[in-house]
Design a protein around this motif. Structure first.
Motif, short mmCIF file in Angstrom:
data_model
loop_
_atom_site.label_atom_id
_atom_site.label_comp_id
_atom_site.label_asym_id
_atom_site.label_seq_id
_atom_site.Cartn_x
_atom_site.Cartn_y
_atom_site.Cartn_z
N GLY A 246 1.68 -96.44 -21.56
CA GLY A 246 1.98 -95.92 -22.89
C GLY A 246 2.74 -96.88 -23.78
N ARG A 247 2.98 -98.09 -23.29
CA ARG A 247 3.73 -99.05 -24.10
C ARG A 247 2.84 -100.22 -24.45
NH1 ARG A 247 8.51 -99.26 -20.58
NH2 ARG A 247 9.31 -97.22 -21.16
N LYS A 248 3.07 -100.76 -25.65
CA LYS A 248 2.32 -101.97 -26.01
C LYS A 248 3.00 -103.15 -25.33
CE LYS A 248 2.47 -103.99 -30.17
NZ LYS A 248 2.25 -104.04 -31.62
N ILE A 249 2.25 -103.90 -24.52
CA ILE A 249 2.89 -105.02 -23.84
C ILE A 249 2.44 -106.35 -24.39
CG2 ILE A 249 3.31 -103.75 -21.70
CD1 ILE A 249 0.87 -105.17 -20.54
N ALA A 250 1.37 -106.37 -25.16
CA ALA A 250 0.96 -107.65 -25.74
C ALA A 250 0.02 -107.39 -26.88
CB ALA A 250 0.26 -108.51 -24.68
N GLU A 251 -0.08 -108.36 -27.77
CA GLU A 251 -0.99 -108.27 -28.90
C GLU A 251 -1.27 -109.68 -29.37
OE1 GLU A 251 0.54 -105.84 -32.00
OE2 GLU A 251 -1.25 -106.00 -33.21
N GLY A 252 -2.50 -109.94 -29.73
CA GLY A 252 -2.80 -111.28 -30.21
C GLY A 252 -4.28 -111.54 -30.14
N THR A 253 -4.67 -112.81 -30.30
CA THR A 253 -6.09 -113.15 -30.19
C THR A 253 -6.48 -113.02 -28.73
OG1 THR A 253 -5.64 -115.45 -29.73
CG2 THR A 253 -5.86 -114.83 -32.06
N PRO A 254 -7.76 -112.88 -28.46
CA PRO A 254 -8.19 -112.74 -27.06
C PRO A 254 -7.65 -113.86 -26.18
CG PRO A 254 -10.02 -112.30 -28.53
CD PRO A 254 -8.89 -112.72 -29.39
N GLY A 255 -7.65 -115.07 -26.70
CA GLY A 255 -7.17 -116.20 -25.91
C GLY A 255 -5.70 -116.05 -25.55
N GLU A 256 -4.90 -115.66 -26.51
CA GLU A 256 -3.47 -115.51 -26.27
C GLU A 256 -3.20 -114.43 -25.23
OE1 GLU A 256 -2.29 -116.49 -30.91
OE2 GLU A 256 -1.90 -114.50 -30.09
N VAL A 257 -3.90 -113.32 -25.40
CA VAL A 257 -3.65 -112.18 -24.52
C VAL A 257 -3.97 -112.52 -23.08
CG1 VAL A 257 -4.49 -109.88 -23.97
CG2 VAL A 257 -3.87 -110.44 -26.30
N GLN A 258 -5.04 -113.28 -22.89
CA GLN A 258 -5.45 -113.62 -21.53
C GLN A 258 -4.39 -114.42 -20.78
OE1 GLN A 258 -9.10 -115.77 -21.84
NE2 GLN A 258 -10.02 -113.97 -22.80
N ARG A 259 -3.65 -115.22 -21.53
CA ARG A 259 -2.66 -116.08 -20.86
C ARG A 259 -1.31 -115.40 -20.74
NH1 ARG A 259 -5.68 -119.94 -23.88
NH2 ARG A 259 -4.37 -119.56 -25.69
N ASP A 260 -1.17 -114.22 -21.34
CA ASP A 260 0.12 -113.55 -21.37
C ASP A 260 0.51 -113.07 -19.97
OD1 ASP A 260 2.20 -111.64 -21.78
OD2 ASP A 260 1.64 -111.65 -23.92
N PRO A 261 1.63 -113.52 -19.45
CA PRO A 261 2.03 -113.13 -18.09
C PRO A 261 2.20 -111.61 -17.95
CG PRO A 261 3.59 -114.71 -19.06
CD PRO A 261 2.57 -114.45 -20.10
N ALA A 262 2.69 -110.96 -19.00
CA ALA A 262 2.90 -109.51 -18.92
C ALA A 262 1.58 -108.78 -18.71
CB ALA A 262 3.57 -109.01 -20.19
N VAL A 263 0.52 -109.30 -19.35
CA VAL A 263 -0.78 -108.67 -19.22
C VAL A 263 -1.30 -108.85 -17.81
CG1 VAL A 263 -3.16 -108.69 -20.05
CG2 VAL A 263 -1.27 -109.08 -21.64
N ILE A 264 -1.17 -110.07 -17.31
CA ILE A 264 -1.65 -110.36 -15.96
C ILE A 264 -0.92 -109.49 -14.95
CG2 ILE A 264 -1.78 -112.16 -14.20
CD1 ILE A 264 -2.04 -114.12 -16.68
N GLU A 265 0.36 -109.31 -15.15
CA GLU A 265 1.13 -108.48 -14.23
C GLU A 265 0.69 -107.01 -14.32
OE1 GLU A 265 5.33 -109.10 -14.38
OE2 GLU A 265 5.67 -107.30 -13.18
N ALA A 266 0.41 -106.56 -15.54
CA ALA A 266 -0.01 -105.17 -15.71
C ALA A 266 -1.29 -104.90 -14.95
CB ALA A 266 -0.20 -104.87 -17.19
N TYR A 267 -2.20 -105.86 -14.98
CA TYR A 267 -3.47 -105.65 -14.30
C TYR A 267 -3.34 -105.84 -12.81
CZ TYR A 267 -6.56 -104.84 -18.17
OH TYR A 267 -7.20 -104.26 -19.21
N LEU A 268 -2.25 -106.47 -12.37
CA LEU A 268 -2.16 -106.87 -10.98
C LEU A 268 -0.98 -106.24 -10.26
CD1 LEU A 268 -4.07 -108.91 -9.74
CD2 LEU A 268 -2.18 -110.52 -9.74
#
Lengths: 299, 463
Positions: A246-268
């Motif tokens: 329910g929280r926004k953890i990242a926002e940006g261009t597709p390239g930026e988002v892919q490299r975002d550590p918070a995103v990777i952690e969320a998926y993993l």
């Protein structure tokens, strides 16, 4: 269709949708936690996130199906003005120019494909029941007009040959496109697509990708997209927003988002080096190396 | 059953495991024989129910008579015949029927296909058939006895008007209305009030025909007043609200004696036309009322069919199938439901005016709940959402008890009606002549693809 809808091309710059501090709770469960979102006019914004991250709750809050306890949702149509969407009835939201599709397809299955679209066209008409019963000329004209518009929209989404099939007898991919047609027939400025590629085959996915681009470019409709298929997201989205719990953890261009550590952690759930490589590959939609080149590829 | 199998398994042969024994079915456990037993049981019950009545001096009289009489053997034979047909012949029959239907769909061969092709391609066939039907309907009362003329007007004609109205609410908009007769009562009391027949004086006394538009407006207002706060409710809850509304109207008519006349009622003037150069008075003869009803019914069918195939009818279908999706598409669901409710209510009101003016008398007991339920059952029996269906449903279900009048004891007639409804709902839930959309919805519900129940509402489904 093209001529008609391109007429109202992007007139006003700035943001078509501004969501600030939206919080939605079900009892003790917080489904959306102070979500902020600003959507530029004419862009394709994708919302991604693991299952249960609150993506569909966000859509339901925007379209009036749910009423968030806190926050503001401001919608600015191209013709000017600003509307608060929070707490507005779903049909009023739709009339302001915000259309949606559903994750689990919700067509009117006992009606034909054309009739499904006509219902949407006709929500913008005003003919009263008495004129219809008496068969007055303006009622007949409205009926012909709705027929014409529905044909146009069906051709636009590529279902021109399936007009008189029952909606429930169409293939899965066609049903997805019919839902988009129904949403487009309300002449929206902002289209919300809830997992349009779910359950479709690779060919249908490519067609869908092209359809989203055409909706965005030819009809100048802004598109907010929930999608799990990363290849599709990376290829059509201008920007990506990531939700988790329910929280926004990242926002940006597709390239930026892919490299975002918070995103990777969320998926993993954790972020060790080798896992990161796997997830980056997954997020890039190509299963492995070569992430981060999306900017060039998309052009 | 289980216990006996297990105990036998213990003493049985060594080559068969206990589990295999449990799984094995005895011949009498096969569904085929179970069905035979059920049918024979039903036949025995049927023989008892339809046979002689009991006597207070010999409590076993009915049982003795009905078990030894020929009636029971006819019942048992019938059951056996049904069973044989179903088990051994039905597949061939079904295959043959499917072939005929396939031919019809292809439009190439088969008697059904050719008929439909002819119907579609030649407008004059349609015109001729409809003209023949119209002529038949106009002349119908002249061909039957006085008793049947009364039935045609007081029951079939009035109820046909009612089912056309209720079909809009239940069949098209998908709302369960159990209080439809309340609006009928409002229409009837409007007629009594405005013609100056009630104990209270109206401001102006109107001709019965002028009361019709007044009653339409009254019922529209009553429908909107009841509907506006309650149509947000779904399915069952709305049914209870309409039930309550019916009871309120009924009890008001019954107990508010100074105004309505209560159970002792009030007499109502009959229809009258006075155009100066020509005047006509409807009297005791039912046939002129029949023609009047025929005109009103034909007019309403014409108007409502236009509505069904317009944006309004499509919006109703959308709401019925998936209210959430309809609202998300921009359909003002409450407004369209209110519209259906108001149209139904005013049709019921028109029927009420004609009914009161025909009988020349009304009292509160003409508007009991049973009639609301009956109208609803006619709609469901005939096929919700299909005008030919509900017309046929009403005609058959009213004709049947009347035709049985001399064959069976009077108090048994509704039992047969009930049995017919039960059988019908089990084997043909979509009704006699269902609408295409409705039939499709039921099929989808059975496939589990749609959320439509018999009424087509979609509560309980999440966004």
């Amino acid at each position: 269709m093209t001529t008609e809808m391109a007429g109202r091309a992007v007139a006003v710059d700035g943001h078509v949708l501004e969501v600030s501090g939206v919080t939605l709770r079900f009892g003790g469960l917080t489904s959306l936690d102070r979500v902020d979102l600003r959507m530029r006019r004419g862009e394709v914004l994708a919302v991604i996130g693991p299952n249960g991250a609150g993506k569909t709750s966000l859509f339901n809050s925007l379209t009036g199906a749910y009423v968030p306890q806190e926050g503001r949702i401001r919608f600015r149509p191209g013709r000017g003005g600003e509307h608060e969407l929070r707490g507005r009835k779903p049909f009023r939201v739709s009339r302001l120019g915000l259309a949606r599709t559903f994750q689990n397809i919700r067509l009117f299955g006992a009606l034909t494909a054309l009739e499904n679209v006509k219902i949407a066209v006709e929500t913008r008409q005003k003919t009263d029941p008495v004129s219809i019963m008496l068969g007055l000329p303006h009622a007949r004209r409205a009926e012909r007009e709705s027929d014409r518009r529905a044909h146009e929209v069906m051709r636009f989404v590529g279902l021109g040959h399936r007009l008189n099939e029952l909606a429930s007898s169409l293939s899965y991919g066609e049903q997805r496109r019919l839902e988009i047609a129904r949403a487009l027939a309300t002449e929206p400025e902002l289209l919300l697509l809830d997992e349009p590629a779910a359950g479709t085959n690779p060919t249908e996915k490519r067609d869908l990708e092209e359809l989203i681009r055409r909706i965005n470019a030819e009809l100048s409709v802004s598109v907010l997209l929930i999608e799990h298929d990363m290849r599709l997201v990376m290829s059509v989205a201008d920007r990506v927003m990531v939700l988790n719990f329910g929280r926004k953890i990242a926002e940006g261009t597709p390239g930026e988002v892919q490299r975002d550590p918070a995103v990777i952690e969320a998926y993993l759930g954790s972020s060790s080096a080798e896992d990161t490589a796997v997830v980056t590959g997954m997020l890039s939609g190509r299963g492995g190396a070569g992430a981060g080149d999306e900017g060039e590829e998309r052009a | 059953m289980k216990a006996t199998t297990v105990s036998r398994g213990k003493g049985g042969g060594p080559d068969m495991s206990a589990a295999a024994r449990l799984r094995a079915t005895r011949w009498y456990q096969q569904p085929r024989w179970r069905r035979l037993a059920a049918l024979l049981g039903t036949a025995l019950l049927g023989a008892q129910v339809t046979g002689r009545e009991g006597s207070s001096s010999d409590i076993f009289l009915a049982l003795k008579e009905n078990t030894t009489g020929t009636g029971m053997w006819i019942w048992l034979g019938g059951a056996l015949l049904v069973w044989v047909l179903r088990e051994f012949v039905s597949e061939q029959l079904a295959a043959g029927w499917a072939g005929v239907r396939e031919g019809a769909r292809a439009g190439a061969s088969g008697p059904l296909g050719r008929g439909r092709e002819l119907w579609r391609s030649l407008p004059w066939v349609r015109v001729a058939a409809l003209t023949a039907l119209a002529v038949f309907l106009v002349l119908l009362p002249l061909l039957v006895t006085r008793h049947w003329q009364q039935v045609l007007v007081d029951q079939i004609g009035i109820y046909v008007l009612l089912v056309i109205g209720l079909n809009v609410v239940v069949g098209w908009a998908g709302m369960l209305d159990l209080g439809f007769i309340a609006f009928f009562a409002i229409g009837a009391y409007s007629a009594a009030y405005w013609t100056g027949s009630l104990p209270v004086e109206p401001p102006v006394v109107l001709n019965n025909f002028l009361v019709i538009p007044v009653a339409v407006v009254t019922c529209l207002v009553a429908g909107v007043l009841l509907g506006a706060p309650t149509l947000r409710l779904r399915g069952d809850y709305l049914a209870i609200v309409t039930l309550g509304f019916h009871e309120m109207v009924y009890l008001a008519a019954r107990n508010w004696r100074d105004t309505t006349g209560g159970t002792s009622g009030a007499s109502v003037d009959r229809f009258e036309i006075d155009l100066g150069f020509w005047s006509y008075r409807w009297g005791l003869d039912p046939v002129p009322y029949y023609w009047l009803l025929l005109v009103v019914i034909a007019l309403l069918i014409f108007l409502f069919l236009r509505l069904e195939h317009s944006r309004v009818g499509r919006a109703w279908t959308a709401i019925r199938e998936d209210e959430v999706a309809a609202a998300a598409t921009g359909v003002d669901t409450v407004r369209f439901k209110l519209l259906a409710f108001a149209i139904g209510a005013s049709t019921s009101g028109v029927a009420g005016v004609i009914y009161a003016s025909k009988l020349g008398f009304i009292n509160s007991e003409l508007f009991v709940l049973l009639f609301s339920i009956l109208v609803l059952s006619y709609v469901i029996f005939g096929g919700m959402g299909s005008i030919p269906g509900v017309l046929l449903g009403a005609a058959i279900l009213i004709w049947l008890p009347e035709a049985m009048r001399d064959q069976v004891p009077a108090q048994d007639r509704f039992m047969y009606l009930g049995a017919l409804l039960v059988v019908m709902m089990i084997y043909r839930p979509q009704g006699l002549l269902p609408s295409r959309r409705r039939r499709r919805e039921l099929e989808m519900a059975e496939e589990g693809a749609g959320g439509a129940d018999s009424l087509g509402t979609s509560e309980g489904r999440r966004v």
